[in-house]
Design a protein around this motif. Structure first.
Motif, short mmCIF file in Angstrom:
data_model
loop_
_atom_site.label_atom_id
_atom_site.label_comp_id
_atom_site.label_asym_id
_atom_site.label_seq_id
_atom_site.Cartn_x
_atom_site.Cartn_y
_atom_site.Cartn_z
N TYR A 12 0.83 -1.20 0.00
CA TYR A 12 0.00 0.00 0.00
C TYR A 12 0.88 1.26 0.00
O TYR A 12 0.62 2.21 -0.74
N ASN A 13 1.87 1.24 0.85
CA ASN A 13 2.73 2.42 0.95
C ASN A 13 3.57 2.65 -0.31
O ASN A 13 3.94 3.79 -0.62
N ASN A 14 3.86 1.56 -1.04
CA ASN A 14 4.70 1.69 -2.23
C ASN A 14 3.89 2.07 -3.47
O ASN A 14 4.45 2.56 -4.46
N ILE A 37 -5.92 -3.08 -2.56
CA ILE A 37 -5.20 -3.54 -1.37
C ILE A 37 -6.07 -3.35 -0.12
O ILE A 37 -6.14 -4.23 0.76
N LEU A 38 -6.76 -2.22 -0.03
CA LEU A 38 -7.63 -1.99 1.13
C LEU A 38 -8.78 -2.99 1.17
O LEU A 38 -9.17 -3.46 2.24
N GLU A 39 -9.31 -3.32 0.00
CA GLU A 39 -10.39 -4.31 -0.03
C GLU A 39 -9.89 -5.67 0.44
O GLU A 39 -10.60 -6.41 1.14
N VAL A 40 -8.66 -6.01 0.06
CA VAL A 40 -8.07 -7.27 0.54
C VAL A 40 -7.91 -7.23 2.05
O VAL A 40 -8.22 -8.21 2.75
N SER A 97 -2.89 3.77 10.16
CA SER A 97 -2.20 4.76 9.34
C SER A 97 -2.66 4.70 7.89
O SER A 97 -2.97 5.74 7.28
N ILE A 98 -2.74 3.49 7.31
CA ILE A 98 -3.12 3.43 5.89
C ILE A 98 -4.61 3.75 5.71
O ILE A 98 -5.00 4.34 4.71
#
Length: 1030
Positions: free
Chosen positions: A393-395, A405-408, A438-439
């Motif tokens: 996510y950060n990359n 990624i958030l849905e995962v 944080s994310i």
């Protein structure tokens, strides 16, 4: 006695030699009546049983067996012992005697006086002397039923046979093909494996003789009288195969093999069977098959095109992981769970680093399925996967990748939620709390709408993990939610934020009380006109949208009583400010405020504290504001209060009715007393801001003023939603006043609400002479008005009549019949005919504010079907007798009745009314056309013979309606034309050319939905009669 013997010999002779089967019942009756015993019957059968002719011996045994089927309950142990010995000996006789012998043995297996050891003796003879699969279907069923009976009553004896019983059953079942007998055989096998019979060295044989039918491939013939279904066979066989771990070494390779099949049903059955069997297994039963099972499951999820198979594969993976999680670890044993999860992680984890590729979701679903199996599995997978997901996510910088990624992440959180850790143990995500927050907070601050929506959902999931979020996290989350509510105009984002706020407020109410509610109040009460009188209309529209979001959020967060105590005063203050004009709230905003109060009343936790809040504060405040507006409306010529608007009062009714329907009995009685005293006596003592005049008469219209009389809808909300056990005070006086108002008032909302309130009270009133005399008195008045064509209040009287008719219809009151007959007679009335036709729709429809189950009304089951069956004939007779100009009223009434019937009833009842329905298609009323088409559409799928006979009239009317001015009529008529194309080809082929010409016009219709239907219908008609066509 001699006469009895002669009778018995006569019956035997007539049955055996005369072939009169009915004599078996007479013989059984003689045994039951004590005229002779079963053993005496055996003696009388002596010559028949020793005859040299096999068929004569068979008839003798048949008579005895048929008698035993009727009389087995009265046999003594000695008689049973003799009969068993006789039948066992007969099993060695000619094959034609075997069927009646088996019938007799089956009857004996039902005897309660079965001697010890006889069950074993019977089965040994059966297994030794009878080759079951050479018998006819009925005789094989007889054998299986014998085994079922003995397993129910003599289980200990059968278990004493050891593995010999299993071997005998395997021999009996081997080669069975009939589904009826297979169902019996599977039941026996299920009992063997579930009740602990000794399988011994025949474990594999029992598995082979049952598993050869796996997976079940059976389609019952149409109109099968036996009712054997494929699903029934599948489930019974699954119970056998999954019933014991002893089958594991044979079943698991079979499942892996069947998963390679191209047949979808075989795959599905295999996966569901795997899910069922691993719940019975231990980790050691699975150890050698783990790699093969994982390879099959991975393939099914990665490559499948069927959602059912994917779901079944994931469920199987969860069950498999759960089984491995139950293993007890020893110092010298391998950890099967870790070994298996290493396989899963090896094949799936790397795909999570590729959020733009299609294998991300299959991999995530597999990992989440394993994760949800147990707390230990979730620890292993989360520890291995989450750090890399956070790093990804950060990359990533693209919003679409971040959203994926958030849905995962959310799916992982939800999967862990299903296997909560033991008490006082930290959440699986505890180590990653800071990074996850944080994310999520980072995503919430993005400008991308879809990313904000997903982040809101993830935030909800995090909050639902016990102890995962700190108080500081909750406060920060509330700050972000407030910002999104106030700044974001996107409707989807607003909806997601409101849902998130509601979920968090239920778990953490304190932060919402101190932060969100005060801020939303401040924003709602900031009048845009205060800041700039020249503010653009678009900005005012934006402020209106902001208020809408604030009102929705206040309703969503008000679940806990503590939040309700803070949010409802804000909403009441909105109504008060709107009334006084201190803040400029529009009528639409006032209605939304009432809707928010209603939602709170529906969802708030049902406690005494919330009940008192509604009883002591909200309901009195609403009544007070409405009364102030009503009194102000009479004398004021300036600004008009929005609370005088009918739409606002209508929005207040469900707030009051919903809260009253949920009140505790004591509070409900007080509410009823207060409401009645206010409307009957003008008692305003319980209202806040008590500065009202003393001569208030709310149930009387003063001249042309209706501002007070229209408040009767609020009385309806109070008294008509209370439980039937609550007694409404001054009931007779209240009903008289309501009747008077409904019959004399000139304001439609006032007299309609009065009629509905009257009907709601009548529906709940206890049956008896008091109720009957009230109804008769009211109807006498109503009839006199309706019969006077010069009366100015006929519409009012009709409104009261139709609502009372509905109240009585719902409870099956006998006086309802007279009202319905009166309604039928009004279909011929020059003025009220169309209104009477619409009245049938009201009778058959659900009412949202009164006379429904949520208001505790007396509603009997299937009242619509009963009404139709009792009145359809009257409608047909009335139509046939009516003059031509009145027939449309009857057609509209018929359409309104039939359209509200359940679809199953429509299909069975419509053929009898077909001629009227076809006539209704020619009615100029578009509402009648649409409802009639809606009735016909399901019938056209399987047309009755009567419809095919009238095909000419049907096609002509449908084609005419394809040019209707109403779009919905054009669409449904085209669907019906499409359905007609599926009629028998020889019936519809003559219409093909005409239909194709008529359908050319709707192909160019200005509405796309009409064109779509026209294309589908015309294509079907074009192919009619051609190879590959209909």
């Amino acid at each position: 006695m001699a006469a009895d013997t002669a009778l018995m010999l006569s019956l035997v002779e007539e049955y055996v030699s005369g072939l009169q089967d009915s004599k078996a019942k007479d013989t059984a009756k003689g045994v039951k009546d004590g005229e002779f015993t079963v053993l005496q019957l055996v003696e009388a059968l002596g010559l028949s049983l020793t005859s040299s002719q096999p068929h004569t011996r068979a008839r003798g045994v048949q008579l005895l067996s048929e008698v035993l089927q009727e009389c087995y309950g009265g046999l003594t142990e000695r008689e049973v012992e003799v009969l068993i010995a006789f039948y066992e000996n007969r099993l060695k006789d000619h094959y034609v005697i075997t069927p009646p012998v088996l019938q007799g043995l089956r009857a004996l297996t039902k005897c309660t006086a079965l001697p010890p050891g006889s069950a074993v003796s019977m089965l040994r003879s059966l297994f030794q002397d009878v080759h079951v699969q050479s018998l006819m279907l009925a005789e094989r069923a007889c054998v299986y039923n014998m085994l079922i009976n003995l397993m129910e009553t003599r289980e200990a004896e059968l278990k004493g046979l050891g593995a010999d019983f299993v071997f005998g059953f395997v021999q009996s079942m081997d080669g069975e093909r009939d589904p009826r007998n297979l169902l019996l055989a599977f039941q026996i096998a299920k009992s063997i494996v579930h009740r602990g019979y000794d399988l011994g060295k025949f474990t594999e044989e029992l598995f082979e003789v049952t598993s050869c039918y796996f997976p079940i491939d059976f389609s019952p013939p149409p109109n099968d009288p036996h009712g054997i279904t494929r699903e029934e066979l599948i489930l019974t066989l699954r119970d056998v195969l999954a019933g014991t771990p002893q089958f594991a070494e044979f079943l698991l390779p079979l499942i892996i093999e069947k998963l390679d099949s191209d047949v979808q049903s075989a795959k599905l059955d295999s996966l569901q069977t795997l899910t069922a069997c691993v719940s019975q297994y231990e980790h050691k039963d699975l150890a050698e098959f783990l790699e093969g099972l994982w390879a099959s499951l991975r393939r099914e999820v990665f490559q499948t095109s069927s959602e059912k198979i994917e779901s079944a594969g994931l469920a199987a993976l969860t069950a498999l992981t759960s089984c491995l999680s139950r293993s007890v670890l020893n110092s010298d044993s391998e950890d099967s769970l870790c070994i298996f999860l290493d396989l899963v992680l090896k094949d799936c984890k790397h795909h999570l680093c590729e959020p733009d590729l299609k294998l991300v979701w299959p991999s995530a679903k597999l990992l989440q399925a394993a994760c949800s199996a147990s707390n230990r599995a979730s620890h292993i997978i989360v520890t291995a996967v989450v750090p890399s997901i956070i790093e990804q996510y950060n990359n990533r910088t693209q919003c679409s990748h971040r959203r994926t990624i958030l849905e995962v992440v959310q799916r992982f959180i939800q999967s862990v939620k299903t296997c909560q850790p033991p008490e006082n143990e930290e959440s699986v995500f505890g180590a990653f709390r800071s990074s996850l927050c944080s994310i999520v907070f980072s995503a919430v601050t993005e400008t991308n709408a879809s990313l904000q929506i997903t982040a809101s959902s993830v935030l909800t999931s995090l909050a639902q993990q016990t102890g995962l979020l700190l108080d500081s996290d909750i406060e920060l989350a509330v700050d972000h939610l407030i910002r999104l509510l106030l700044m974001e105009d996107d409707d989807k984002v607003s909806l997601a934020v409101v849902e998130c706020a509601g979920a968090l407020a239920e778990l953490h109410p304190a932060a919402f009380i101190t932060k969100l509610i005060p801020r939303l109040k401040k924003e709602m009460f900031s009048d845009p006109m205060d800041q700039d009188n020249n503010r653009e209309a678009s900005e005012q529209q934006s402020h209106h949208a902001l208020r809408q979001r604030c009102l929705s959020a206040l309703a969503a967060v008000s679940i806990q009583p503590s939040v309700v105590q803070e949010s409802t005063p804000v909403l009441l203050e909105v109504l008060s400010s709107a009334h006084t004009g201190s803040v400029g709230f529009s009528v639409e905003e006032v209605v939304l405020t009432c809707s928010s109060l209603q939602r709170i009343a529906e969802q708030v936790q049902d406690t005494e504290e919330t009940g008192r809040c509604f009883h002591d504060i909200i309901i009195p405040r609403l009544l007070s504001l409405a009364l102030q507006a009503g009194l102000q409306g009479e004398g004021s010529t300036g600004r008009r209060s929005p609370l005088l608007e009918e739409v606002v009062l209508s929005a207040m009714v469900p707030v009051i009715s919903t809260s009253c329907s949920r009140l505790q009995p004591t509070l409900a009685e007080k509410t009823a007393s207060r409401a009645v005293s206010l409307f009957l006596d003008g008692d305003v003592s319980f209202l806040p801001d008590n500065s009202f005049p003393s001569d208030i008469q709310l149930l009387k219209q003063k001249g042309d003023s209706w501002s007070q009389s229209q408040m009767v809808c609020l009385l309806m909300g109070c008294v008509c939603s209370l439980p039937r056990s609550v007694e409404v005070p001054q009931m007779d006086q209240l009903l008289l006043q309501l009747e008077e108002l409904s019959c004399t008032c000139s304001h439609p909302p006032s007299y309609t609400s009065a009629a509905k309130c009257f009907a709601g009270l009548v529906n709940k009133r206890a049956p008896g002479d008091s109720l009957d005399s009230l109804i008769q008195s009211t109807m006498k008045r109503v009839y006199s008005v309706l019969d006077s064509e010069s009366s100015s209040v006929r519409t009012q009287a009709f409104t009261l009549m139709i609502w009372v008719a509905r109240a009585l219809l719902l409870r099956y009151h006998p006086l309802c019949t007279a009202l319905i007959d009166k309604l039928f007679s009004l279909l011929d009335d020059a003025d009220l005919g169309p209104m009477a036709a619409d009245g049938f729709s009201l009778l058959m429809s659900d009412s949202s504010d009164v006379l429904n189950r949520s208001c505790h009304a007396d509603v009997r089951i299937m009242y619509r079907q009963r009404f139709f069956s009792e009145n359809s004939a009257k409608l047909v007779q009335g139509f046939n007798a009516a003059p031509q100009e009145k027939k449309p009223n009857y057609l509209k009434a018929l359409s309104n009745i039939v359209n509200k019937l359940p679809k199953q009833v429509q299909v069975t009842e419509l053929p009898a009314l077909l001629s009227l329905l076809l006539e209704a298609l020619s009615c100029p009323d578009q509402g009648v056309q649409l409802s009639t088409l809606s009735c016909l559409e399901p019938v056209l799928i399987d047309p009755p013979a009567a419809l095919i006979q009238q095909l000419e009239a049907l096609v002509n009317r449908l084609l005419a309606l394809t040019s209707s001015r109403a779009m919905n009529v054009r669409i449904v008529s085209l669907r019906c034309i499409h359905a007609v194309s599926r009629f028998p080809v020889h019936e519809v082929l003559p219409f093909r050319a005409r239909v194709l010409r008529a359908l050319a016009r709707p192909l160019d219709d200005k509405k796309r939905l009409v064109r779509d239907e026209a294309v589908q219908a015309r294509s079907e008609w074009f192919l009619l009669g051609s190879p590959g066509g209909s």
